[in-house]
Design an enzyme around this catalytic site. Structure first.
Site, PDB file in Angstrom:
ATOM      1  CB  ALA A  69       4.813   8.366   7.363  1.00 20.35           C
ATOM      2  CB  ALA A  70       1.588   6.343  11.378  1.00 25.37           C
ATOM      3  CB  VAL A  71      -1.835   8.069   7.117  1.00 22.25           C
ATOM      4  CG1 VAL A  71      -2.826   9.123   6.609  1.00 22.25           C
ATOM      5  CG2 VAL A  71      -0.572   8.089   6.263  1.00 22.25           C
ATOM      6  CE  LYS A 119       3.716   9.881   4.390  1.00 24.14           C
ATOM      7  NZ  LYS A 119       4.056   9.841   2.935  1.00 24.14           N
ATOM      8  CB  ILE A 167      -6.723   5.809   7.734  1.00 23.80           C
ATOM      9  CG1 ILE A 167      -5.866   7.062   7.500  1.00 23.80           C
ATOM     10  CG2 ILE A 167      -7.985   6.157   8.493  1.00 23.80           C
ATOM     11  CD1 ILE A 167      -6.585   8.147   6.708  1.00 23.80           C
ATOM     12  N   GLY A 168      -3.593   4.273   7.956  1.00 24.64           N
ATOM     13  CA  GLY A 168      -2.521   3.740   7.120  1.00 24.64           C
ATOM     14  C   GLY A 168      -1.184   3.817   7.808  1.00 24.64           C
ATOM     15  CE  LYS A 169       2.200  -0.165  11.030  1.00 28.69           C
ATOM     16  NZ  LYS A 169       3.433  -0.863  10.529  1.00 28.69           N
ATOM     17  CG  ASP A 193       7.940   3.417  -3.236  1.00 24.52           C
ATOM     18  OD1 ASP A 193       7.956   2.246  -3.666  1.00 24.52           O
ATOM     19  OD2 ASP A 193       7.660   3.700  -2.061  1.00 24.52           O
TER      20      ASP A 193
END
Length: 574
Positions: free
Chosen positions: A155-157, A204, A149-151, A348
């Site tokens: 990291a990747a999620v 994550k 669902i995310g990157k 950030d």
């Protein structure tokens, strides 16, 4: 000279002498009375939000009261013992002026006591996570892993569900679907709601390129990611590990906050071959999964709540109404203030690092996430020694505050991050209100060189108080920029206390203290009515009341009053 004019000048002289600290009883604390000064508006005009003595200066209040009495009695004696009428009037008026100051201090003491009492009531009401707490899950095999669902850059999620706590069939999705015109988009929103029911968690997976495969080394190297971790996130036997990270020292546990992500579990495990891994991030895989990969066999996994959107994704398909936009900016400021109070600078902050869901009224609820670049300090000074160009300034260069982007490395140089995240909130606010972020390439401003006059105008639908807060947050000089707490107070008063603020000229802080008491009663009653007490507005009101500080509140009022005067002047001149 008339007696009326003499008395007037005597009163002004009394106040000026008081502020200058010319008398011996006040000389030791005169510097502390002046407080922080903020410049608002054109050069040459400076706003000095009213600042009087804190409660701790008891001896000074006694001295002031005694001084007023002595001056008044001396003036009366001179009235009968001789002297010019002008000198008698000035001397008596000076004593009366000091007495008025003592009355103002007494009002301030009562207002400060009211703030402390309200704060004590609401600080006892701890934020409760909407997820049911669980006491297992320190291994990857304890979870079902779904789709990616995310990157990000490190990291990747993936969506996930706990094997040991399966979702009940009767569980309802709290997500309020986005209202889209096209049927296909409505179907996508419905599918998203169903997936959240099946996968309420997100995992994550950090990319381990240099921390080795030791559990202690991994946790130590990536400790910044553990800043929002809960008390049960790490196994008890590993809590002795020194979490010093790369950019600072991990502070005490960051308490839960509705606008900051909560890490429920943090553990190390072997890197698996997850869906899309070879296509999305082949280079960071270990050699056993990709012969050309550079990653280590083990890495850090973080378990969090699964949110349906990032702020950027939401704003790409929807523009919030004006009130919701104001509440979204306020939530970001409350989250940043919570971090600052615990000695954390995110460094950030951008719309990709803000997650979003909806409350029961359809208002977006925001949480700040991704703490990989954060600065953490036990003393909460948030100052980083910048003695070399190799020191990491933070994440996204486009949203670095001017004091960060223009810092020059050298002996004794430091970067102050105490107001840097608040500046980023000001920039993100443009996106929230349907505009392009002025510091992205599409607009072309750079935080290193921009002038405040170059900032684009916000839509006319944005409330005047919100526009004032955004422009103050984007001031180049951090000393003239309000803190996240003061900016949040300005929005709170603008949203819920405008009527009380309108009477400030005549009643001072007493009227505002009465409003605070009424607001406290309303919030407590709402909390007793059930689910509606968990709406975004109710949460924000509780946060505001739990963080009441008289001086910060007074500073916020000073900014708002000055902003109102400036707008009134512009209307008259037009």
């Amino acid at each position: 000279m008339s007696v009326r004019l003499a008395i007037s000048r005597g009163l002004e002289f009394g106040r000026s002498v008081f502020h200058a600290g010319l008398f011996k009883p006040v000389s030791r604390v005169a510097a502390k009375l002046r407080g922080e000064r903020f410049r608002v508006g054109p050069l040459g005009r400076t706003v000095h939000p009213r600042a009087f003595l804190p409660t701790r200066y008891r001896y000074y209040r006694t001295s002031l009261k005694g001084l007023a009495a002595q001056l008044q009695s001396s003036g009366i004696r001179r009235r009968f013992l001789g002297g010019s009428s002008r000198n008698r009037a000035v001397f008596l008026a000076f004593g009366l002026g000091v007495g008025l100051i003592e009355q103002q201090l007494e009002d301030d003491r009562k207002s400060a006591a009211t703030c402390r009492e309200i704060q004590a009531v609401f600080k006892k009401k701890k934020f409760q996570s909407p997820l049911t707490p669980f006491y297992s899950g320190h291994k990857l095999e304890d979870y079902f892993i779904g789709n990616q669902i995310g990157k990000g850059s490190n990291a990747a999620v993936y969506e996930a569900a706990a094997r040991f706590a399966p979702m009940k069939e009767s569980s309802k999705c709290s997500l309020v679907e986005l209202r889209e015109d096209e049927g296909e988009q409505e179907t996508v929103s419905s599918l998203m709601c169903c997936r959240l029911r099946n996968f309420p968690l997100a995992i994550k997976m950090m990319w381990n390129l240099g921390a080795g495969s030791s559990g202690e080394a991994i946790i130590t190297s990536m400790s910044q990611e553990l800043v929002p971790a809960g008390p049960l996130a790490i196994k008890h036997e590993k809590e002795h590990i020194t979490l010093d990270g790369h950019f600072g020292v991990l502070p005490k546990r960051l308490s839960a906050h509705p606008n900051v992500i909560r890490v429920y579990r943090a553990f190390t495990d072997e890197v698996p071959l997850l869906p899309g891994a070879k296509e999305e991030y082949p280079d960071v895989l270990p050699a056993r999964l990709n012969p050309a990969g550079l990653g280590n066999n083990r890495t850090l996994f973080l378990v969090m709540k699964n949110y349906p959107y990032t702020l950027r994704q939401y704003l790409e398909v929807s523009t919030p109404v004006s009130r919701h936009g104001s509440l979204m900016v306020l939530q970001l400021l409350e989250g940043v203030d919570h971090l600052c109070r615990h000695g954390v600078a995110h460094r950030d902050l951008k719309s990709d690092n803000v997650l979003l869901e909806f409350d029961s009224d359809g208002c977006p609820r925001l949480v700040i996430t991704d703490f990989g670049c954060c600065l953490t300090q036990n003393n909460s000074s948030l100052q980083l020694h910048f003695n070399s160009k190799w020191v990491n300034r933070g994440g996204n260069a486009s949203l670095m505050a001017p004091e960060v982007s223009t810092a020059v490395p050298g002996h004794g140089a430091v970067i102050d991050y105490s107001k840097a995240d608040a500046w980023a909130v000001g920039a993100i606010s443009y996106e929230i209100f349907g505009q392009k972020n002025p510091f992205y390439r599409a607009v072309g401003l750079e935080s290193r060189h921009y002038q405040e006059e170059q900032l684009p105008a916000l839509p006319s639908s944005v409330p005047a108080d919100v526009q004032l807060v955004i422009h103050l947050l984007l001031r180049r000089n951090s000393s003239k920029r309000p803190s996240a707490r003061v900016a949040a107070n300005m929005l709170h008063i603008g949203l819920w206390g405008r009527k009380a603020l309108a009477d400030q000229g005549s009643a001072g802080m007493r009227k505002l203290a009465d409003w605070l008491l009424c607001q406290s009663a309303v919030v407590l009653l709402k909390g007793c009515r059930g689910p509606r007490g968990n709406t975004v507005e109710a949460e924000l009101q509780r946060i505001f009341l739990s963080n009441l500080e008289l001086e910060e509140l007074r500073t916020a009022v000073g900014f708002l009053v000055y902003g109102s005067e400036q707008r009134h002047t512009c209307i008259l001149s037009a």
